[in-house]
Design a protein around this motif. Structure first.
Motif, mmCIF file in Angstrom:
data_model
loop_
_atom_site.group_PDB
_atom_site.id
_atom_site.type_symbol
_atom_site.label_atom_id
_atom_site.label_comp_id
_atom_site.label_asym_id
_atom_site.label_seq_id
_atom_site.Cartn_x
_atom_site.Cartn_y
_atom_site.Cartn_z
ATOM 1 N N HIS A 658 49.370 28.376 41.781
ATOM 2 C CA HIS A 658 48.049 27.760 41.734
ATOM 3 C C HIS A 658 48.060 26.560 40.785
ATOM 4 N N GLN A 660 50.651 24.681 40.204
ATOM 5 C CA GLN A 660 51.342 23.604 40.919
ATOM 6 C C GLN A 660 50.408 22.946 41.943
ATOM 7 N N TYR A 661 49.570 23.791 42.633
ATOM 8 C CA TYR A 661 48.592 23.258 43.582
ATOM 9 C C TYR A 661 47.563 22.381 42.852
ATOM 10 N N LYS A 664 48.764 18.853 42.241
ATOM 11 C CA LYS A 664 48.614 17.979 43.411
ATOM 12 C C LYS A 664 47.140 17.674 43.696
ATOM 13 N N GLU A 665 46.303 18.714 43.595
ATOM 14 C CA GLU A 665 44.876 18.532 43.884
ATOM 15 C C GLU A 665 44.242 17.584 42.868
#
Length: 851
Positions: A658, A660-661, A664-665
């Motif tokens: 999460h 890592q997400y 990017k987000e």
């Protein structure tokens, strides 16, 4: 748009009026007292074209003439060289119904351009005119009380009004929309920034998640090794338990086999005993062999004789069946002839009876016909009497009508006599004075006429009485005849019946001879037995065959009794044959069963020994089962710990994923926020551009020179070049700054002064010039030519010279318009125009004349 013709029906103050034809003039004055319907004509035009009026009626029903339920306006106009007609109707009955039609002239008729719906038709009219209602009234109409609306306002308000006239309010809407969009973008950017801050707080925990993952994975590996060791021990215990379960199953199988073996051994013992009994029965049957074979031979001979007799019996039955059939056929043939003989005898008797009635029927028929002929004559008499009675009735009616006339004639004579007998009577005919002699003469004359009519009346009454008596006598005679004639239908039916019966009797006499001949022929055939000859011949042949067959029923019965006595030898022969055939095999089978019995006993002993061994081996089974259950519980506990450890590892990995997400987000959100900030800046720029100081100011700046040119050209014609007007859109403040404004600078031979310092007539000319200029500008910007001008403005502020100059000004711009209509109620002004449209009110509604 150039008006050509206007037709009204039940619109506002108008009922039924002649159509107003605009084609015959270029400049006209629409005159009439206040409230008589001048402005209503212009409302009719706008209602026909756009369904709107200056009254702002909420409902079309309010425009219908008082006391009426429907209205209609038909407006014909020219546009770009073509002629069009618009018809708008309204019916207030029920829920109300409206209709709108658009037509184009296609010589020699109007061609419909109406769309499927009113909304679509209205859109087509707007597209055709290239202007809506608001643009039209603000350009083509100079409305009453609004000429100075622009000039008397403060500069800021004046600029707003000019903006409204130019339709700049749409840019206010655009500005508001841009402002709302900028606000929405700002709020969206703030929401994204808050989300980015939440992401940053979450990403701060990523190193801690990675340390926790390393510890959790180490604990999971240790638990996995311990679990694998426990699972190995559980597998060994389960293998041992499986072997013990297999031995327990073998014990169950051996128990079943021992039970089955004991049952099979008992069955073998029963089979051995049965075999020994069979051999004993066979030995007894073989000892009686000679007697059985002798009795069976006698049974065989009796059966052969019985079959021969059965064959003859079968032939006898078939021959008897054929004989019975032939006898029945012969009997049926004789019965048919007997029946035919009986029917012919009955028919002959019937024909004789019917033939004998012919003479009697002829006499009856003649008597009935004589009665009918007499009644026919009576009908003629009845018709003559009925006709005479009708003539008497007509005469009575005529006399009664005449008596009524006589009564009507006598009454005036009596009244005249009464008047003449009064004192100072005058002539009833000429109303002149009468002398005594004239009065007596007239009394005698009228009295004589009255008596003559009275005598005629009494004579008519006497004749009526006599004629009525004759009519009643005739009526009684007709009723008497009707009583006699009521039997005629019965006699006519009787005549028809007798004619039918007489015809049948005559036909019976003709058929009687033929029936007697047929009866004699049938009787002769019966006496000679002349019927079914072929069947009688075959019957004789069958009788001979029966005699030749020679079947004896007594002998056949004796043979049947012998068969019953000898029947027991058939079973005995079967037993003997079975004993001869089965003795050796039965003895061999008995020996085999005894050997099987010995083997089964040995097998049971071996299985019992093995069962004891297995019983001792499975004694440890409960102990091993308990060990398996304990080890399974241990493995379950270890599996649960290992699963939880793996769950912890997965949860921590999910948190790291999460994070890592989120990295990017976060990049996407930062880019999205940057884009929204840029879009907000664009909307901020648009808000400024659409504002009062942006595009609106530019449009007004571009429109001011046009307005000045048009207004000064007209003002010059109205004032002989004395006056001109100038608009200033910016001015300096005391601080030296420049502000937006819209000042009107008016100059004459005395110099530049403010609007308020000019006289009422001068101000009106200024207002008129500016208003005309604004109208032309608005029409040009709508994409349409301003071809019609309607001036509904008071001219009371103008003196005589001012009015003349105003008319001259209007005449000077007449070439700029195809139609100019000036509305006024001032009498002196009406005569200054070449054409006058007069509007006046009547009890039937307002009316229109053109002069």
């Amino acid at each position: 748009m150039i008006p050509l013709r206007l037709q009204l029906r039940n619109f506002m103050c108008y009922r039924e009026v002649e159509a107003l034809d605009f084609s015959g003039f270029h400049l006209a004055c629409l005159a009439g007292d206040n409230g008589h319907g001048k402005s209503a004509l212009l409302d009719a035009v706008t209602w026909a074209l756009w369904g709107k009026t200056r009254l702002g009626a909420r409902r079309d029903d309010e425009l219908i003439h008082l006391g009426q339920t429907e209205m209609e306006v038909e407006f014909t106009f020219a546009l770009d060289g073509n002629r069009y007609r618009v018809i708008r109707k309204r019916d207030s009955r029920g829920k109300g119904q409206s209709a709108l039609e658009l037509q184009a002239w296609d010589d020699p008729v109007f061609r419909p351009l109406t769309e499927p719906t009113m909304r679509a038709t209205q859109a087509r009219i707007n597209e055709l005119l290239r202007m809506d209602y608001e643009t039209f009234i603000n350009s083509a109409f100079l409305l009453q009380g609004r000429a100075d609306e622009f000039t008397i306002k403060a500069p800021a308000e004046r600029k707003r009004i000019l903006g409204d006239i130019l339709g700049l309010s749409i840019y206010d809407e655009y500005e508001e929309q841009a402002k709302e969009q900028a606000k929405a973008k700002e709020q969206k950017a703030a929401e994204i920034a808050a989300r980015i801050r939440d992401m940053d707080r979450e990403l701060e925990h990523q190193p801690e998640y990675e340390r926790e993952l390393s510890q959790a994975e180490s604990q999971a590996v240790d638990l996995t090794r311990t679990l694998q060791k426990a699972e190995g021990e559980l597998r060994q215990l389960r293998e041992e338990m499986k072997e013990l379960d297999f031995k327990a199953a073998q014990i169950d199988d051996l128990s079943a086999r021992l039970a089955q073996g004991e049952q099979e051994l008992a069955e073998l013992q029963e089979q051995v005993a049965a075999g020994e009994a069979h051999i004993a029965d066979y030995e007894v049957t073989l000892s009686e062999r000679q007697d059985i074979e002798k009795g069976f031979a006698a049974l065989t001979r009796a059966r052969q004789l019985n079959e021969t007799l059965n064959l003859k019996l079968s032939q006898l039955v078939k021959l008897n069946e054929r004989k019975t059939q032939l006898e029945n056929t012969i009997a049926e043939a004789r019965y048919e002839l007997t029946t035919q003989q009986r029917l012919l005898a009955e028919k002959t008797a019937e024909l004789e009876t019917r033939a004998e009635k012919a003479a009697e029927l002829e006499a009856d028929l003649a008597a009935v016909r004589a009665q009918l002929e007499s009644l026919t004559k009576l009908e003629g008499d009845r018709q003559a009497r009925q006709q005479s009675r009708q003539e008497l009735s007509n005469r009575v009616a005529s006399l009664r009508t005449r008596n009524e006339q006589l009564k009507a004639e006598m009454e005036p004579l009596r009244e005249k006599v009464d008047l003449l007998r009064e004192a100072e009577a005058r002539c009833p005919l000429c109303d002149s004075e009468l002398s005594e002699a004239d009065r007596d003469r007239l009394v005698a004359q009228f009295t004589a006429e009255g008596k003559e009519k009275a005598n005629l009346h009494r004579a008519n009454q006497a004749e009526i009485k006599d004629l009525s008596s004759q009519s009643e006598a005739l009526q009684r005679e007709v009723e008497a005849i009707d009583r006699e004639l009521k039997d005629k239908p019965t006699l006519q039916k009787r005549e028809a019946t007798l004619e039918k019966e007489l015809g049948e009797a005559q036909a019976a006499a003709q058929a009687l001879a033929e029936a007697r001949a047929n009866a004699a022929a049938v009787e002769e055939k019966l006496a000679a037995q002349d019927y079914a000859p072929a069947e009688q011949a075959r019957l004789a042949g069958l009788t001979a065959q029966l005699q030749k067959l020679g079947y004896d029923a007594n002998v056949h019965e004796k043979v049947r009794q012998d068969l019953q006595v000898l029947a027991r030898f058939e079973e005995a022969q079967a037993r003997l044959q079975t004993a001869l055939d089965q003795m050796d095999a039965e003895r061999a089978n008995l020996e085999r069963l005894r050997h099987s019995q010995a083997r089964k006993q040995a097998t049971l002993a071996a299985d019992l020994e093995k069962w004891d061994e297995l019983k001792q081996a499975v004694a440890r089974r409960p102990e091993v089962r308990q060990q398996v259950e304990e080890k399974e519980r241990e493995v379950d506990r270890l599996q649960e710990k290992e699963r939880r450890a793996r769950d912890v590892v997965a949860a921590i990995k999910q948190q790291i994923a999460h994070c890592q997400y989120l990295v990017k987000e976060r990049k996407k959100r930062v880019a999205e926020r940057q884009k929204i900030v840029e879009e907000k800046a664009i909307y901020d720029e648009l808000r400024v551009a659409f504002g009062k100081k942006g595009l609106q100011a530019m449009i007004i700046e571009s429109a001011i020179p046009e307005i000045e040119d048009e207004a000064n050209a007209l003002l010059a014609r109205m004032t002989d070049g004395r006056m001109n007007v100038r608009f200033e859109t910016q001015r300096e403040t005391k601080k030296g700054d420049t502000v937006e404004t819209l000042d009107i600078k008016i100059s004459d031979e005395l110099g530049t002064r403010s609007y308020e310092l000019f006289s009422g007539g001068e101000r009106f000319r200024i207002n008129f010039a500016i208003r005309i200029a604004l109208s032309k500008l608005l029409a040009r910007r709508a994409g349409a030519r301003l071809q019609t001008l309607v001036i509904d403005e008071g001219f009371g502020t103008q003196d005589t010279q001012g009015r003349e100059r105003l008319v001259e000004a209007i005449n000077s711009i007449r070439e700029d318009f195809e139609k100019i209509i000036v509305i006024t109620h001032i009498e002196e002004l009406r005569d200054l125009f070449p054409v006058r449209i007069n509007v006046f009110k009547t009890p039937q509604g307002s009316q229109i004349t053109v002069s």
